[in-house]
Design an enzyme around this catalytic site. Structure first.
Site, mmCIF file in Angstrom:
data_model
loop_
_atom_site.group_PDB
_atom_site.id
_atom_site.type_symbol
_atom_site.label_atom_id
_atom_site.label_comp_id
_atom_site.label_asym_id
_atom_site.label_seq_id
_atom_site.Cartn_x
_atom_site.Cartn_y
_atom_site.Cartn_z
ATOM 1 N N ASP A 198 3.497 36.590 1.814
ATOM 2 C CA ASP A 198 3.517 35.163 2.087
ATOM 3 C C ASP A 198 2.973 34.989 3.507
ATOM 4 O OD1 ASP A 198 4.038 32.581 2.804
ATOM 5 O OD2 ASP A 198 6.157 32.595 2.221
ATOM 6 N N LYS A 203 -1.377 23.935 6.998
ATOM 7 C CA LYS A 203 -0.712 24.525 8.164
ATOM 8 C C LYS A 203 -1.722 25.139 9.123
ATOM 9 C CE LYS A 203 3.425 25.866 5.510
ATOM 10 N NZ LYS A 203 4.490 24.956 5.926
ATOM 11 N N HIS A 228 11.103 32.001 2.806
ATOM 12 C CA HIS A 228 10.996 30.589 2.453
ATOM 13 C C HIS A 228 11.240 30.473 0.943
ATOM 14 C CE1 HIS A 228 8.882 26.752 1.632
ATOM 15 N NE2 HIS A 228 8.970 26.498 2.920
ATOM 16 N N CYS A 257 13.831 25.021 4.217
ATOM 17 C CA CYS A 257 13.549 25.649 2.923
ATOM 18 C C CYS A 257 13.888 27.127 2.930
ATOM 19 C CB CYS A 257 12.097 25.452 2.500
ATOM 20 S SG CYS A 257 11.643 23.747 2.261
ATOM 21 N N GLN A 278 2.654 31.409 7.336
ATOM 22 C CA GLN A 278 2.892 31.243 8.774
ATOM 23 C C GLN A 278 2.125 32.257 9.613
ATOM 24 O OE1 GLN A 278 4.297 28.698 10.001
ATOM 25 N NE2 GLN A 278 5.569 27.894 8.361
HETATM 26 C C1 LIG Z 1 6.804 30.998 5.206
HETATM 27 C C2 LIG Z 1 6.358 29.894 4.302
HETATM 28 N N1 LIG Z 1 5.987 30.179 3.048
HETATM 29 C C3 LIG Z 1 5.581 29.238 2.191
HETATM 30 C C4 LIG Z 1 5.534 27.926 2.563
HETATM 31 C C5 LIG Z 1 5.123 26.919 1.557
HETATM 32 O O1 LIG Z 1 3.970 26.232 1.908
HETATM 33 P P1 LIG Z 1 3.529 24.991 1.047
HETATM 34 O O2 LIG Z 1 4.651 24.007 1.087
HETATM 35 O O3 LIG Z 1 2.297 24.495 1.720
HETATM 36 O O4 LIG Z 1 3.277 25.486 -0.336
HETATM 37 C C6 LIG Z 1 5.910 27.564 3.853
HETATM 38 C C7 LIG Z 1 5.900 26.144 4.263
HETATM 39 O O5 LIG Z 1 6.761 25.647 4.942
HETATM 40 C C8 LIG Z 1 6.332 28.574 4.742
HETATM 41 O O6 LIG Z 1 6.719 28.274 5.984
#
Ligand SMILES: Cc1ncc(COP(=O)(O)O)c(C=O)c1O
Lengths: 197, 425
Positions: free
Chosen positions: B215, B241, B139, B383, B218
């Site tokens: 990260d 999430k 992401h 993203c 998810q």
């Molecule tokens: C794999 C992953 N990392 C990071 C994020 C970023 O999360 P946030 O927008 O809540 O900071 C997301 C959100 O879509 C994600 O799916």
């Protein structure tokens, strides 16, 4: 609440399935501009040739959703063979149609068709500040309060079947798709004018 | 090295029980609403999940009875507010197997948590002669901060490659981590659902002397998390999430690391003492929490953790995995080769997200058609633009699951997709 039939009018789907003036002209001599919507990956390439003040040929290529691609196809039929001034006039009228205050084609104040949110979202904030939207198209911040029909009349152009795209306004996230080809055309015309100067 | 592609085993004590989804659905007020005259079928939880009433009530109750700034007032409700805020931290710590609440830093979201590490640990410890390793499936939240760091510090950024089967090519890992200071890797891809074998990667990275940031945006909402078993040095995730509110996220870091790192944002709360010519920093985790924190949001996150814990994360994973298997099967059975599904083929090898394309209908149009049937799916690049380029598609549609989804939701999705034929066929 707007339904799918407001968005996917038969004319739009026809242009999507059978795109007109599809392709690219050899450049040079043709002028070429590329438009890109980073949010959804839609891409439009406009190439055009001028003979004097007339857009003697124009083709569009690219890829994207049905709205961006049909808007591109409809745009090509609307401005091909027209003068640069007429094309700019059509861009203005289209822009008015895609804006929150200009969407009423008949010039009546905002009424039934526009969906409840239209009155609630101040023009020039939610949509206008994003690149590629109707407001950004002309770059004047949406000060124009005229309806699309008024703009078209003042510019001496007709929207014709482009009016089928007015339903897009009820789906705010799709406005960027519809305006992308027009934004790209404006860019190509700017290039043309720069070349002349 | 083989890509194992399985979630870390649940802690052995955790029993797997079936979720009573028809009862669970009633806990989520938004699921009672209709769109376009249809029942709301929410299949975009990977983007942001819905919230159970207990979370909303916990936040309301906090504002109605307790609100005051934390760590400041000497009066009763300020003490209570501080206790609630710190209790939420302790809940999160237990939820992910942290050694203690001081390892939990509250941030705005996962993105800010990753940036915190990039700006503090990264800018202190990485330079032009070191390197960072990440993957092609990240992401943007776990990519752009490292690109930014590369731009500023000249630190090389290396990538684990995607294989055609949707897993990562790990054969290059030993070479990639050689001389690297950091491995930053997702525990679950938000596009493909790929589950890189984090523990295995972490062991190789650690042997090469690199730290490991995971990260977990998810994974924490969908599977048991034990930071020790994961082998991570930092993990990042977002409350919104995982059935919690927006506006709060978590950075977990090993205490020694957090203590050695310089502060990130500066101002009130993060200081021990301030004079006109300098300041000293507070203890961890407050050192990283400058200004008034998201107190009600922390309370809401604590309630979300309680809710998920009561369900049992092993049960949550089992439920979502079964639903993913069902959805993959139904889509293939109904549409055959007209549906292309991206990512690992088996439900066991993926998180509960299914990115797909249907014939040559653009993802926007798919999403619009599904919306008419009350179905919310994401359409776009999620993203993860480098990944989309590898897949060779500008956009996909993505359905993703949470505890409140069931087979009936999948059935509505599968049926509604056929409407695209009438319009675009
Ligand atoms: C794999 C992953 N990392 C990071 C994020 C970023 O999360 P946030 O927008 O809540 O900071 C997301 C959100 O879509 C994600 O799916």
């Amino acid at each position: 609440m707007p339904g799918l039939e407001d968005l996917y009018r038969e004319i739009i789907l026809d242009h999507y399935r059978n795109p007109r003036n599809r392709g690219e002209l050899p450049s040079p001599p043709a002028l070429r501009a590329e438009g890109f919507n980073p949010l959804c990956g839609d891409e439009v390439v406009v190439s055009l040739e001028l003979e004097g003040d007339v857009i003697s040929d124009l083709k569009v290529s690219g890829q994207g959703c049905s709205i961006s691609q049909s808007s591109a196809s409809m745009m090509s039929t609307a401005v091909r063979g027209k003068t640069v001034a007429q094309a700019r006039g059509t861009i203005k009228a289209f822009r008015a149609m895609m804006s929150l205050h200009g969407q009423q084609l008949d010039g009546r104040p905002e009424g039934t068709g526009a969906g409840p949110w239209a009155n609630e979202v101040p023009a020039g904030t939610a949509l206008g500040d994003q690149p590629g939207t109707a407001e950004a198209l002309a770059g004047d911040g949406g000060a124009d309060e005229r309806s699309a029909a008024e703009v078209a009349a003042d510019e001496g152009v007709e929207l014709g079947e482009l009016e089928a795209l007015q339903g897009v306004v009820k789906f705010p996230v799709r406005i960027k798709c519809a305006t992308l080809p027009w934004h790209t055309l404006a860019q190509a015309l700017d290039e043309a004018e720069k070349d002349k100067a | 090295m083989e890509a194992l592609g399985v979630m870390p085993e649940p802690r052995p004590t955790e029993p797997v029980r079936p979720l009573d989804v028809s009862r669970l659905k009633k806990d989520f007020p938004i699921l009672e609403r209709q769109v376009h005259g249809k029942r709301l079928v929410y299949l975009d939880s990977a983007s942001s999940s819905q919230k159970p009433l207990v979370v909303l009530e916990a936040m309301d109750h906090y504002y109605e009875t307790t609100h005051a700034n934390v760590h400041r007032g000497v009066y009763e409700i300020a003490e209570e507010a501080t206790a609630l805020y710190e209790e939420a931290r302790a809940k999160v710590a237990r939820f992910i197997g942290a050694r203690g609440p001081e390892e939990i830093v509250f941030t705005k979201n996962a993105t800010e948590a990753i940036n915190l590490v990039a700006y503090t640990w990264g800018r202190t410890n990485l330079g032009p002669s070191s390197a960072m390793v990440t993957s092609e499936i990240e992401h943007h939240a776990n990519l752009v901060p490292w690109l930014q760091l590369r731009g500023e510090k000249g630190t090389e950024l290396r990538y684990l490659r995607l294989r055609p089967d949707g897993t990562l090519d790990l054969s290059e890992l030993p070479r990639l981590v050689d001389g690297a200071g950091l491995l930053a890797i997702t525990a679950a891809s938000n596009v493909l659902g790929t589950l890189p074998p984090v523990r295995q990667l972490a062991d190789v990275a650690h042997a090469a002397g690199a730290l490991v940031l995971v990260d977990a945006a998810q994974s924490v909402p969908h599977t048991p998390t034990d930071v020790a078993a994961l082998g991570a040095d930092f993990i990042a995730f977002s409350a919104h999430k995982m059935l919690g509110p927006t506006g709060i996220g978590v950075l977990w870091g090993r205490r020694e690391l957090l203590e050695a790192m310089p502060p990130f944002l500066t101002g009130g709360e993060m200081i021990r003492d301030v004079g006109l010519d300098g300041f000293s920093t507070n203890d961890v985790p407050w050192k990283f929490e400058a200004g008034t924190p998201p107190i009600a949001e922390a309370v809401g996150l604590g309630a979300a953790v309680d809710y998920l814990s009561a369900l049992g994360m092993a049960s949550v994973r089992a439920h979502e995995q079964a639903l993913t298997r069902y959805a993959l099967g139904r889509l293939k059975e109904r549409y055959g080769d007209n549906v292309v599904i991206y990512g690992p083929p088996e439900a066991e090898e993926r998180a509960g997200v299914i990115s797909f394309s249907y014939k040559d209908v653009h993802a926007h149009d798919i999403s619009q058609v599904l919306d008419e049937a009350g179905v919310c799916v994401r359409a776009g690049h999620h993203c993860a633009k480098p990944l989309m380029r590898l897949l060779g598609v500008p956009a996909t549609a993505r359905a993703s699951f949470s505890v409140y989804n069931d087979q009936a939701d999948v059935d509505v999705l599968v049926e509604a997709l056929s409407r695209a034929d009438a319009l675009f066929g």
